[in-house]
Design a protein around this motif. Structure first.
Motif, PDB file in Angstrom:
ATOM      1  N   LEU A 183       0.825  -1.211   0.000  1.00 47.69           N
ATOM      2  CA  LEU A 183       0.000   0.000   0.000  1.00 47.69           C
ATOM      3  C   LEU A 183       0.855   1.255   0.000  1.00 47.69           C
ATOM      4  O   LEU A 183       0.541   2.240  -0.676  1.00 47.69           O
ATOM      5  N   GLU A 184       1.957   1.201   0.727  1.00 50.11           N
ATOM      6  CA  GLU A 184       2.873   2.343   0.749  1.00 50.11           C
ATOM      7  C   GLU A 184       3.479   2.580  -0.633  1.00 50.11           C
ATOM      8  O   GLU A 184       3.630   3.725  -1.078  1.00 50.11           O
ATOM      9  N   ALA A 185       3.805   1.485  -1.324  1.00 51.09           N
ATOM     10  CA  ALA A 185       4.361   1.613  -2.680  1.00 51.09           C
ATOM     11  C   ALA A 185       3.341   2.209  -3.632  1.00 51.09           C
ATOM     12  O   ALA A 185       3.685   3.031  -4.500  1.00 51.09           O
ATOM     13  N   VAL A 186       2.081   1.811  -3.476  1.00 55.83           N
ATOM     14  CA  VAL A 186       1.018   2.358  -4.327  1.00 55.83           C
ATOM     15  C   VAL A 186       0.845   3.850  -4.067  1.00 55.83           C
ATOM     16  O   VAL A 186       0.731   4.658  -4.987  1.00 55.83           O
ATOM     17  N   THR A 187       0.845   4.234  -2.791  1.00 59.09           N
ATOM     18  CA  THR A 187       0.697   5.642  -2.425  1.00 59.09           C
ATOM     19  C   THR A 187       1.867   6.463  -2.971  1.00 59.09           C
ATOM     20  O   THR A 187       1.683   7.564  -3.499  1.00 59.09           O
ATOM     21  N   ALA A 188       3.069   5.916  -2.873  1.00 64.93           N
ATOM     22  CA  ALA A 188       4.257   6.631  -3.360  1.00 64.93           C
ATOM     23  C   ALA A 188       4.239   6.794  -4.876  1.00 64.93           C
ATOM     24  O   ALA A 188       4.790   7.762  -5.406  1.00 64.93           O
ATOM     25  N   SER A 189       3.602   5.851  -5.562  1.00 63.27           N
ATOM     26  CA  SER A 189       3.550   5.934  -7.025  1.00 63.27           C
ATOM     27  C   SER A 189       2.610   7.022  -7.514  1.00 63.27           C
ATOM     28  O   SER A 189       2.620   7.387  -8.687  1.00 63.27           O
ATOM     29  N   GLY A 190       1.758   7.546  -6.602  1.00 62.95           N
ATOM     30  CA  GLY A 190       0.845   8.623  -6.978  1.00 62.95           C
ATOM     31  C   GLY A 190      -0.503   8.148  -7.473  1.00 62.95           C
ATOM     32  O   GLY A 190      -1.324   8.953  -7.907  1.00 62.95           O
ATOM     33  N   MET A 191      -0.764   6.842  -7.389  1.00 62.35           N
ATOM     34  CA  MET A 191      -2.049   6.322  -7.848  1.00 62.35           C
ATOM     35  C   MET A 191      -3.155   6.740  -6.890  1.00 62.35           C
ATOM     36  O   MET A 191      -2.959   6.773  -5.668  1.00 62.35           O
ATOM     37  N   ASP A 192      -4.321   7.071  -7.440  1.00 65.78           N
ATOM     38  CA  ASP A 192      -5.473   7.415  -6.626  1.00 65.78           C
ATOM     39  C   ASP A 192      -5.886   6.192  -5.792  1.00 65.78           C
ATOM     40  O   ASP A 192      -6.127   5.111  -6.329  1.00 65.78           O
ATOM     41  N   ILE A 193      -5.985   6.374  -4.480  1.00 67.77           N
ATOM     42  CA  ILE A 193      -6.278   5.256  -3.583  1.00 67.77           C
ATOM     43  C   ILE A 193      -7.656   4.667  -3.867  1.00 67.77           C
ATOM     44  O   ILE A 193      -7.850   3.439  -3.807  1.00 67.77           O
ATOM     45  N   LYS A 194      -8.624   5.516  -4.162  1.00 67.49           N
ATOM     46  CA  LYS A 194      -9.965   5.002  -4.465  1.00 67.49           C
ATOM     47  C   LYS A 194      -9.929   4.078  -5.684  1.00 67.49           C
ATOM     48  O   LYS A 194     -10.601   3.040  -5.711  1.00 67.49           O
ATOM     49  N   ARG A 195      -9.148   4.473  -6.676  1.00 65.93           N
ATOM     50  CA  ARG A 195      -9.034   3.641  -7.868  1.00 65.93           C
ATOM     51  C   ARG A 195      -8.361   2.310  -7.528  1.00 65.93           C
ATOM     52  O   ARG A 195      -8.771   1.252  -8.012  1.00 65.93           O
ATOM     53  N   PHE A 196      -7.334   2.374  -6.698  1.00 68.61           N
ATOM     54  CA  PHE A 196      -6.642   1.148  -6.295  1.00 68.61           C
ATOM     55  C   PHE A 196      -7.583   0.206  -5.545  1.00 68.61           C
ATOM     56  O   PHE A 196      -7.596  -1.001  -5.782  1.00 68.61           O
ATOM     57  N   ILE A 197      -8.385   0.768  -4.651  1.00 69.02           N
ATOM     58  CA  ILE A 197      -9.325  -0.051  -3.885  1.00 69.02           C
ATOM     59  C   ILE A 197     -10.338  -0.708  -4.817  1.00 69.02           C
ATOM     60  O   ILE A 197     -10.678  -1.889  -4.668  1.00 69.02           O
ATOM     61  N   ASN A 198     -10.820   0.051  -5.791  1.00 72.67           N
ATOM     62  CA  ASN A 198     -11.779  -0.521  -6.745  1.00 72.67           C
ATOM     63  C   ASN A 198     -11.153  -1.671  -7.533  1.00 72.67           C
ATOM     64  O   ASN A 198     -11.803  -2.689  -7.786  1.00 72.67           O
ATOM     65  N   GLU A 199      -9.901  -1.498  -7.937  1.00 68.01           N
ATOM     66  CA  GLU A 199      -9.234  -2.557  -8.683  1.00 68.01           C
ATOM     67  C   GLU A 199      -8.971  -3.774  -7.789  1.00 68.01           C
ATOM     68  O   GLU A 199      -9.058  -4.921  -8.251  1.00 68.01           O
ATOM     69  N   LEU A 200      -8.666  -3.519  -6.521  1.00 63.01           N
ATOM     70  CA  LEU A 200      -8.449  -4.623  -5.578  1.00 63.01           C
ATOM     71  C   LEU A 200      -9.753  -5.394  -5.364  1.00 63.01           C
ATOM     72  O   LEU A 200      -9.756  -6.635  -5.336  1.00 63.01           O
ATOM     73  N   LEU A 201     -10.859  -4.681  -5.218  1.00 62.81           N
ATOM     74  CA  LEU A 201     -12.161  -5.328  -5.066  1.00 62.81           C
ATOM     75  C   LEU A 201     -12.499  -6.146  -6.314  1.00 62.81           C
ATOM     76  O   LEU A 201     -13.037  -7.256  -6.218  1.00 62.81           O
ATOM     77  N   ALA A 202     -12.212  -5.585  -7.489  1.00 59.43           N
ATOM     78  CA  ALA A 202     -12.474  -6.312  -8.731  1.00 59.43           C
ATOM     79  C   ALA A 202     -11.633  -7.584  -8.796  1.00 59.43           C
ATOM     80  O   ALA A 202     -12.095  -8.630  -9.289  1.00 59.43           O
TER      81      ALA A 202
END
Length: 329
Positions: free
Chosen positions: A268-287
């Protein structure tokens, strides 16, 4: 000449070039071959799947001067004028900005006259659902008994907003989202024609972000080509698109399934550092978890999930390693 974006540069000019939608292409071809083209057609579907493109190809095929049905020749005067947007007998109207009854009255007055240089007058109304109720009512009689020299073609992203009285007078064509495999093949061919090498992982990101829309995918490719030059890597794609690779999402999900919270937080820290929108990441994780459940309960998940073979293999391997109860919870 000014630069043409890929979405315009690669727009199909005949039925053979259309990406996906083969069920509709076959119907339209047969209608042209057998002279059974209805006087009013309506194309519906999500953005960027080819609604207006199919309408323009139909306009070409109907007015082509030298081609053999059902394909337009794309070389005669009529085909070239339609491709250039200069045909006086093709009227393409934006339903969002010409939505009132006065515009429809002017259109009805115009179609009373015979075509100037072509066999037929073609009326294309994009986003037809934006017309007012009065404008739709003004169209009813004309659609029911149109002049023999006129064809109507409508395009809409919201078919449910078109009155039933209009739909009953049109032949309906519902366009589907383009499958990932066809999008990937199309984008690969385009990249090769542009002389640009794209890593498979980067291409998968573009396909995933396009959501079955050819135009959305082409816009993203254009952006990547401008940023990367002649070589597009997965890291470049992640930076430009604000996404992470499928392996990052899979790794986060597997860490959660293994109750390894430290690894999950690191991801999660790596995703945040990459600048990706967290909401988008959560949606992709749920998918991803949803796809995991499908792989667990379905005997043939490939038919239900429109995913690249490598992603599907990871999902199936993960699903086999966990019980259904663990996945459902």
């Amino acid at each position: 000449m000014s630069y043409l974006v890929l979405a315009r540069k690669s727009r199909p000019q005949n039925f053979a070039q259309v990406v996906g939608q083969q069920h509709i292409v076959r119907t339209l071809r047969n209608a042209l071959l057998r002279s059974r083209v209805p006087h009013a057609l309506i194309f519906s579907g999500v953005r960027g799947t080819g609604k207006t493109t199919l309408a323009r190809i139909m306009a070409k095929a109907l007015n082509c001067e030298s081609g053999q049905p059902p394909e337009p020749c794309c070389q005669c005067r009529s085909c070239k004028e339609i491709a250039a947007g200069s045909s006086v007998d093709l009227h393409e109207i934006d339903g969002a900005s010409n939505r009132g009854i006065q515009e429809i009255r002017e259109l009805k007055e115009n179609i009373r006259f015979m075509p100037v240089t072509s066999r037929f007058k073609i009326i294309i109304i994009d986003e037809v659902h934006m017309l007012t109720t009065e404008a739709f009512n003004a169209l009813l009689k004309t659609l029911e008994e149109p002049p023999e020299h006129v064809y109507f073609m409508f395009a809409t992203t919201e078919l449910h907003k078109v009155p039933v009285t209009i739909l009953s007078r049109c032949q309906r064509y519902e366009l589907k989202r383009v499958p990932s495999s066809e999008l990937a093949a199309h984008f690969t061919n385009l990249a090769q024609s542009e002389g640009i090498a794209v890593e498979p992982a980067a291409l998968n990101m573009v396909v995933r972000a396009s959501g079955g829309s050819v135009r959305d995918g082409l816009s993203l490719l254009d952006q990547l080509f401008s940023y990367c030059g002649e070589q597009v890597s997965a890291q470049d794609a992640a930076e430009v698109l604000g996404m992470v690779g499928g392996e990052v999402i899979a790794g986060t999900a597997q860490a959660l399934l293994a109750s390894d919270l430290a690894a999950a937080l690191d991801r999660l820290e790596a995703v945040t550092a990459s600048g990706m929108d967290i909401k988008r990441f959560i949606n992709e994780l749920l998918a991803w978890f949803r796809n995991l459940v499908v792989c667990k309960v379905s005997k043939d998940p490939a038919q239900l999930l429109d995913l690249p073979a490598d992603e599907l293999a990871v999902l199936q391997e993960t699903a086999a390693a966990h019980s259904a109860q663990a996945l459902f919870l």
